[in-house]
Design a protein around this motif. Structure first.
Motif, PDB file in Angstrom:
ATOM      1  N   SER A  38     -29.040   6.909  -6.904  1.00 24.16           N
ATOM      2  CA  SER A  38     -29.349   6.211  -5.649  1.00 24.16           C
ATOM      3  C   SER A  38     -28.721   6.955  -4.479  1.00 24.16           C
ATOM      4  O   SER A  38     -27.616   7.487  -4.586  1.00 24.16           O
ATOM      5  CB  SER A  38     -28.812   4.776  -5.686  1.00 24.16           C
ATOM      6  OG  SER A  38     -29.484   4.032  -6.669  1.00 24.16           O
ATOM      7  N   ASP A  43     -31.831   2.074  -1.883  1.00 24.40           N
ATOM      8  CA  ASP A  43     -31.888   2.511  -3.288  1.00 24.40           C
ATOM      9  C   ASP A  43     -30.950   1.686  -4.156  1.00 24.40           C
ATOM     10  O   ASP A  43     -31.292   1.337  -5.288  1.00 24.40           O
ATOM     11  CB  ASP A  43     -31.495   3.987  -3.422  1.00 24.40           C
ATOM     12  CG  ASP A  43     -32.553   4.955  -2.936  1.00 24.40           C
ATOM     13  OD1 ASP A  43     -33.684   4.505  -2.641  1.00 24.40           O
ATOM     14  OD2 ASP A  43     -32.247   6.155  -2.862  1.00 24.40           O
ATOM     15  N   THR A  46     -32.515  -1.730  -4.736  1.00 19.96           N
ATOM     16  CA  THR A  46     -33.630  -1.596  -5.679  1.00 19.96           C
ATOM     17  C   THR A  46     -33.108  -1.390  -7.096  1.00 19.96           C
ATOM     18  O   THR A  46     -33.593  -2.021  -8.046  1.00 19.96           O
ATOM     19  CB  THR A  46     -34.543  -0.423  -5.269  1.00 19.96           C
ATOM     20  OG1 THR A  46     -35.039  -0.677  -3.948  1.00 19.96           O
ATOM     21  CG2 THR A  46     -35.695  -0.248  -6.227  1.00 19.96           C
ATOM     22  N   TYR A  47     -32.130  -0.518  -7.250  1.00 15.11           N
ATOM     23  CA  TYR A  47     -31.512  -0.281  -8.560  1.00 15.11           C
ATOM     24  C   TYR A  47     -30.968  -1.599  -9.119  1.00 15.11           C
ATOM     25  O   TYR A  47     -31.220  -1.952 -10.270  1.00 15.11           O
ATOM     26  CB  TYR A  47     -30.378   0.744  -8.428  1.00 15.11           C
ATOM     27  CG  TYR A  47     -29.584   0.921  -9.693  1.00 15.11           C
ATOM     28  CD1 TYR A  47     -29.975   1.837 -10.658  1.00 15.11           C
ATOM     29  CD2 TYR A  47     -28.429   0.172  -9.932  1.00 15.11           C
ATOM     30  CE1 TYR A  47     -29.244   2.002 -11.828  1.00 15.11           C
ATOM     31  CE2 TYR A  47     -27.701   0.330 -11.095  1.00 15.11           C
ATOM     32  CZ  TYR A  47     -28.115   1.248 -12.040  1.00 15.11           C
ATOM     33  OH  TYR A  47     -27.395   1.396 -13.198  1.00 15.11           O
ATOM     34  N   GLU A  49     -31.751  -4.697  -8.435  1.00 12.52           N
ATOM     35  CA  GLU A  49     -32.819  -5.639  -8.788  1.00 12.52           C
ATOM     36  C   GLU A  49     -33.453  -5.270 -10.127  1.00 12.52           C
ATOM     37  O   GLU A  49     -33.781  -6.149 -10.922  1.00 12.52           O
ATOM     38  CB  GLU A  49     -33.869  -5.676  -7.686  1.00 12.52           C
ATOM     39  CG  GLU A  49     -33.366  -6.330  -6.415  1.00 12.52           C
ATOM     40  CD  GLU A  49     -34.296  -6.125  -5.225  1.00 12.52           C
ATOM     41  OE1 GLU A  49     -35.261  -5.337  -5.330  1.00 12.52           O
ATOM     42  OE2 GLU A  49     -34.016  -6.742  -4.187  1.00 12.52           O
ATOM     43  N   HIS A  50     -33.619  -3.982 -10.383  1.00 12.58           N
ATOM     44  CA  HIS A  50     -34.250  -3.542 -11.631  1.00 12.58           C
ATOM     45  C   HIS A  50     -33.285  -3.555 -12.815  1.00 12.58           C
ATOM     46  O   HIS A  50     -33.733  -3.642 -13.963  1.00 12.58           O
ATOM     47  CB  HIS A  50     -34.844  -2.141 -11.461  1.00 12.58           C
ATOM     48  CG  HIS A  50     -36.079  -2.136 -10.634  1.00 12.58           C
ATOM     49  ND1 HIS A  50     -36.079  -1.804  -9.305  1.00 12.58           N
ATOM     50  CD2 HIS A  50     -37.352  -2.447 -10.943  1.00 12.58           C
ATOM     51  CE1 HIS A  50     -37.295  -1.902  -8.820  1.00 12.58           C
ATOM     52  NE2 HIS A  50     -38.102  -2.298  -9.802  1.00 12.58           N
ATOM     53  N   LYS A  51     -32.001  -3.445 -12.560  1.00 12.82           N
ATOM     54  CA  LYS A  51     -31.000  -3.339 -13.631  1.00 12.82           C
ATOM     55  C   LYS A  51     -30.098  -4.564 -13.724  1.00 12.82           C
ATOM     56  O   LYS A  51     -29.061  -4.527 -14.386  1.00 12.82           O
ATOM     57  CB  LYS A  51     -30.130  -2.101 -13.405  1.00 12.82           C
ATOM     58  CG  LYS A  51     -30.879  -0.793 -13.445  1.00 12.82           C
ATOM     59  CD  LYS A  51     -31.382  -0.500 -14.839  1.00 12.82           C
ATOM     60  CE  LYS A  51     -32.004   0.881 -14.909  1.00 12.82           C
ATOM     61  NZ  LYS A  51     -32.428   1.213 -16.261  1.00 12.82           N
ATOM     62  N   GLU A  53     -30.175  -7.345 -15.400  1.00 11.82           N
ATOM     63  CA  GLU A  53     -29.869  -7.783 -16.764  1.00 11.82           C
ATOM     64  C   GLU A  53     -28.777  -6.897 -17.384  1.00 11.82           C
ATOM     65  O   GLU A  53     -27.842  -7.391 -18.000  1.00 11.82           O
ATOM     66  CB  GLU A  53     -31.130  -7.747 -17.630  1.00 11.82           C
ATOM     67  CG  GLU A  53     -30.924  -8.296 -19.025  1.00 11.82           C
ATOM     68  CD  GLU A  53     -32.219  -8.317 -19.821  1.00 11.82           C
ATOM     69  OE1 GLU A  53     -32.115  -8.186 -21.054  1.00 11.82           O
ATOM     70  OE2 GLU A  53     -33.310  -8.462 -19.228  1.00 11.82           O
ATOM     71  N   TRP A  54     -28.902  -5.580 -17.194  1.00  9.87           N
ATOM     72  CA  TRP A  54     -27.891  -4.653 -17.717  1.00  9.87           C
ATOM     73  C   TRP A  54     -26.554  -4.844 -17.009  1.00  9.87           C
ATOM     74  O   TRP A  54     -25.500  -4.886 -17.651  1.00  9.87           O
ATOM     75  CB  TRP A  54     -28.363  -3.200 -17.547  1.00  9.87           C
ATOM     76  CG  TRP A  54     -27.344  -2.217 -18.021  1.00  9.87           C
ATOM     77  CD1 TRP A  54     -27.133  -1.810 -19.297  1.00  9.87           C
ATOM     78  CD2 TRP A  54     -26.377  -1.538 -17.217  1.00  9.87           C
ATOM     79  NE1 TRP A  54     -26.094  -0.909 -19.341  1.00  9.87           N
ATOM     80  CE2 TRP A  54     -25.610  -0.730 -18.074  1.00  9.87           C
ATOM     81  CE3 TRP A  54     -26.079  -1.534 -15.854  1.00  9.87           C
ATOM     82  CZ2 TRP A  54     -24.570   0.078 -17.617  1.00  9.87           C
ATOM     83  CZ3 TRP A  54     -25.044  -0.734 -15.397  1.00  9.87           C
ATOM     84  CH2 TRP A  54     -24.307   0.059 -16.274  1.00  9.87           C
TER      85      TRP A  54
END
Length: 66
Positions: A38, A43, A46-47, A49-51, A53-54
């Motif tokens: 990122s 960025d 966005t990262y 939001e996509h990650k 769960e991790w």
């Protein structure tokens, strides 16, 4: 000592009104996102939001991504 343990010694000097998100969650998100490539706040968001769960495997992120 783990990264999270190191981050827990950082003093949070934010006023109460600005503490919706845990400081350790914020720092962990930023370090993770930058490590993944990122290059700015958009960025990083966005990262996150996509990650999410991790990320929640390591930190609660109770109020989601800051």
């Amino acid at each position: 000592m783990s990264l999270i343990e190191h981050l827990s010694v950082v003093e949070d000097t934010r006023s109460d009104i600005n503490q919706r998100h845990d400081l350790i969650d914020i720092i962990f998100l930023v370090i993770s996102a930058i490590s993944a490539g990122s290059e700015g706040w958009q960025d990083i968001e966005t990262y996150g939001e996509h990650k999410l769960e991790w990320l929640r495997k390591y930190r609660p992120f109770t109020h989601g991504i800051p």
